[in-house]
Design a protein around this motif. Structure first.
Motif, PDB file in Angstrom:
ATOM      1  N   TYR A  77       0.870  -1.177   0.000  1.00  0.00           N
ATOM      2  CA  TYR A  77       0.000   0.000   0.000  1.00  0.00           C
ATOM      3  C   TYR A  77       0.906   1.226   0.000  1.00  0.00           C
ATOM      4  O   TYR A  77       1.742   1.381   0.881  1.00  0.00           O
ATOM      5  CB  TYR A  77      -0.885   0.007   1.248  1.00  0.00           C
ATOM      6  N   LYS A  78       0.739   2.081  -0.986  1.00  0.00           N
ATOM      7  CA  LYS A  78       1.556   3.295  -1.073  1.00  0.00           C
ATOM      8  C   LYS A  78       0.627   4.484  -1.247  1.00  0.00           C
ATOM      9  O   LYS A  78      -0.222   4.495  -2.129  1.00  0.00           O
ATOM     10  CB  LYS A  78       2.510   3.205  -2.266  1.00  0.00           C
ATOM     11  N   ALA A  79       0.793   5.472  -0.377  1.00  0.00           N
ATOM     12  CA  ALA A  79      -0.020   6.679  -0.471  1.00  0.00           C
ATOM     13  C   ALA A  79       0.885   7.897  -0.554  1.00  0.00           C
ATOM     14  O   ALA A  79       1.938   7.947   0.084  1.00  0.00           O
ATOM     15  CB  ALA A  79      -0.949   6.796   0.729  1.00  0.00           C
ATOM     16  N   ASP A  80       0.467   8.837  -1.358  1.00  0.00           N
ATOM     17  CA  ASP A  80       1.160  10.116  -1.480  1.00  0.00           C
ATOM     18  C   ASP A  80       0.081  11.179  -1.427  1.00  0.00           C
ATOM     19  O   ASP A  80      -0.543  11.493  -2.446  1.00  0.00           O
ATOM     20  CB  ASP A  80       1.954  10.169  -2.786  1.00  0.00           C
ATOM     21  N   GLY A  81      -0.192  11.677  -0.223  1.00  0.00           N
ATOM     22  CA  GLY A  81      -1.297  12.606  -0.058  1.00  0.00           C
ATOM     23  C   GLY A  81      -2.601  11.866  -0.282  1.00  0.00           C
ATOM     24  O   GLY A  81      -2.850  10.827   0.311  1.00  0.00           O
ATOM     25  N   ALA A  82      -3.428  12.367  -1.181  1.00  0.00           N
ATOM     26  CA  ALA A  82      -4.716  11.741  -1.475  1.00  0.00           C
ATOM     27  C   ALA A  82      -4.601  10.592  -2.469  1.00  0.00           C
ATOM     28  O   ALA A  82      -5.518   9.798  -2.618  1.00  0.00           O
ATOM     29  CB  ALA A  82      -5.693  12.782  -2.004  1.00  0.00           C
ATOM     30  N   LYS A  83      -3.464  10.491  -3.160  1.00  0.00           N
ATOM     31  CA  LYS A  83      -3.275   9.433  -4.159  1.00  0.00           C
ATOM     32  C   LYS A  83      -2.808   8.156  -3.489  1.00  0.00           C
ATOM     33  O   LYS A  83      -2.029   8.183  -2.542  1.00  0.00           O
ATOM     34  CB  LYS A  83      -2.264   9.865  -5.214  1.00  0.00           C
ATOM     35  N   ALA A  84      -3.302   7.021  -3.985  1.00  0.00           N
ATOM     36  CA  ALA A  84      -2.912   5.729  -3.423  1.00  0.00           C
ATOM     37  C   ALA A  84      -2.755   4.697  -4.523  1.00  0.00           C
ATOM     38  O   ALA A  84      -3.424   4.752  -5.559  1.00  0.00           O
ATOM     39  CB  ALA A  84      -3.950   5.256  -2.411  1.00  0.00           C
ATOM     40  N   SER A  85      -1.856   3.757  -4.266  1.00  0.00           N
ATOM     41  CA  SER A  85      -1.638   2.614  -5.142  1.00  0.00           C
ATOM     42  C   SER A  85      -1.590   1.381  -4.253  1.00  0.00           C
ATOM     43  O   SER A  85      -0.810   1.328  -3.297  1.00  0.00           O
ATOM     44  CB  SER A  85      -0.316   2.784  -5.901  1.00  0.00           C
ATOM     45  N   ILE A  86      -2.435   0.412  -4.554  1.00  0.00           N
ATOM     46  CA  ILE A  86      -2.525  -0.799  -3.738  1.00  0.00           C
ATOM     47  C   ILE A  86      -2.279  -1.987  -4.659  1.00  0.00           C
ATOM     48  O   ILE A  86      -2.984  -2.181  -5.647  1.00  0.00           O
ATOM     49  CB  ILE A  86      -3.893  -0.910  -3.054  1.00  0.00           C
ATOM     50  N   GLU A  94      -3.748  -4.297  -9.521  1.00  0.00           N
ATOM     51  CA  GLU A  94      -3.352  -3.068  -8.845  1.00  0.00           C
ATOM     52  C   GLU A  94      -4.506  -2.083  -8.890  1.00  0.00           C
ATOM     53  O   GLU A  94      -5.142  -1.892  -9.926  1.00  0.00           O
ATOM     54  CB  GLU A  94      -2.128  -2.443  -9.512  1.00  0.00           C
ATOM     55  N   LEU A  95      -4.768  -1.476  -7.752  1.00  0.00           N
ATOM     56  CA  LEU A  95      -5.781  -0.437  -7.636  1.00  0.00           C
ATOM     57  C   LEU A  95      -5.053   0.880  -7.452  1.00  0.00           C
ATOM     58  O   LEU A  95      -4.258   1.036  -6.531  1.00  0.00           O
ATOM     59  CB  LEU A  95      -6.687  -0.726  -6.434  1.00  0.00           C
ATOM     60  N   GLU A  96      -5.297   1.815  -8.368  1.00  0.00           N
ATOM     61  CA  GLU A  96      -4.671   3.131  -8.295  1.00  0.00           C
ATOM     62  C   GLU A  96      -5.749   4.190  -8.363  1.00  0.00           C
ATOM     63  O   GLU A  96      -6.719   4.032  -9.104  1.00  0.00           O
ATOM     64  CB  GLU A  96      -3.722   3.365  -9.476  1.00  0.00           C
ATOM     65  N   GLY A  97      -5.575   5.251  -7.601  1.00  0.00           N
ATOM     66  CA  GLY A  97      -6.553   6.320  -7.672  1.00  0.00           C
ATOM     67  C   GLY A  97      -6.317   7.382  -6.627  1.00  0.00           C
ATOM     68  O   GLY A  97      -5.228   7.492  -6.067  1.00  0.00           O
ATOM     69  N   GLU A  98      -7.380   8.126  -6.360  1.00  0.00           N
ATOM     70  CA  GLU A  98      -7.276   9.267  -5.465  1.00  0.00           C
ATOM     71  C   GLU A  98      -8.509   9.358  -4.572  1.00  0.00           C
ATOM     72  O   GLU A  98      -9.638   9.184  -5.027  1.00  0.00           O
ATOM     73  CB  GLU A  98      -7.131  10.543  -6.292  1.00  0.00           C
ATOM     74  N   PHE A  99      -8.255   9.636  -3.297  1.00  0.00           N
ATOM     75  CA  PHE A  99      -9.334   9.862  -2.346  1.00  0.00           C
ATOM     76  C   PHE A  99      -9.823  11.291  -2.508  1.00  0.00           C
ATOM     77  O   PHE A  99      -9.026  12.216  -2.643  1.00  0.00           O
ATOM     78  CB  PHE A  99      -8.843   9.648  -0.911  1.00  0.00           C
ATOM     79  N   ALA A 100     -11.132  11.472  -2.503  1.00  0.00           N
ATOM     80  CA  ALA A 100     -11.725  12.807  -2.627  1.00  0.00           C
ATOM     81  C   ALA A 100     -11.420  13.620  -1.368  1.00  0.00           C
ATOM     82  O   ALA A 100     -11.231  13.063  -0.285  1.00  0.00           O
ATOM     83  CB  ALA A 100     -13.239  12.700  -2.819  1.00  0.00           C
ATOM     84  N   ALA A 101     -11.395  14.926  -1.519  1.00  0.00           N
ATOM     85  CA  ALA A 101     -11.107  15.823  -0.400  1.00  0.00           C
ATOM     86  C   ALA A 101     -12.104  15.646   0.748  1.00  0.00           C
ATOM     87  O   ALA A 101     -11.748  15.802   1.911  1.00  0.00           O
ATOM     88  CB  ALA A 101     -11.106  17.270  -0.878  1.00  0.00           C
TER      89      ALA A 101
END
Length: 129
Positions: A77-86, A94-101
């Motif tokens: 699991y890698k997160a960079d701010g709101a972005k994540a890659s699992i 692989e699941l990649e995306g961004e968490f909403a504010a």
């Protein structure tokens, strides 16, 4: 205290604050996230639930494929701010995306083999105790 010593202390203080705040940021992603993955060409839809839990500085994720009755632990699991890659090596996914504010949706893509599919997950309400 010299200017250089003062700058070093400030830099160390900022670095410590960032390190200490990382688990709290990660915890904002904690919870159960549900959505459906539409399989191209077959009209099939798979209902998925992603479970994210932060324990100390370690983030653990597990993906339940409800319709297939399978549970897939994340390899990384890698997160960079709101972005994540699992990463889910056991299924080559692989699941990649961004968490909403607002912390209520995760919008991204599911990649498996040569196929990439859009996927939006919505945070489920916490279960009442």
């Amino acid at each position: 205290m010299s200017l250089i010593q003062s700058a070093r202390r400030s830099a160390l203080g900022c670095a410590a604050a960032l390190l200490l705040s990382t688990p709290a940021w990660a915890q904002a992603h904690d919870g159960d996230w549900a959505g459906s993955l539409k399989i191209p060409g077959g009209g099939q839809e798979l209902h998925l639930i992603l479970h994210i839990v932060t324990k100390g500085s370690d983030v653990q994720a597990v993906l339940d494929s409800v319709d297939q009755g399978s549970t897939i632990p994340a390899t990384a699991y890698k997160a960079d701010g709101a972005k994540a890659s699992i990463l889910f090596i056991s299924v080559g996914g692989e699941l990649e995306g961004e968490f909403a504010a607002n912390g209520q949706t995760f919008t991204g893509t599911w990649k498996q083999g040569n196929t990439t599919m859009p996927l939006t997950l919505t945070k489920k309400a916490a279960a009442a105790h």
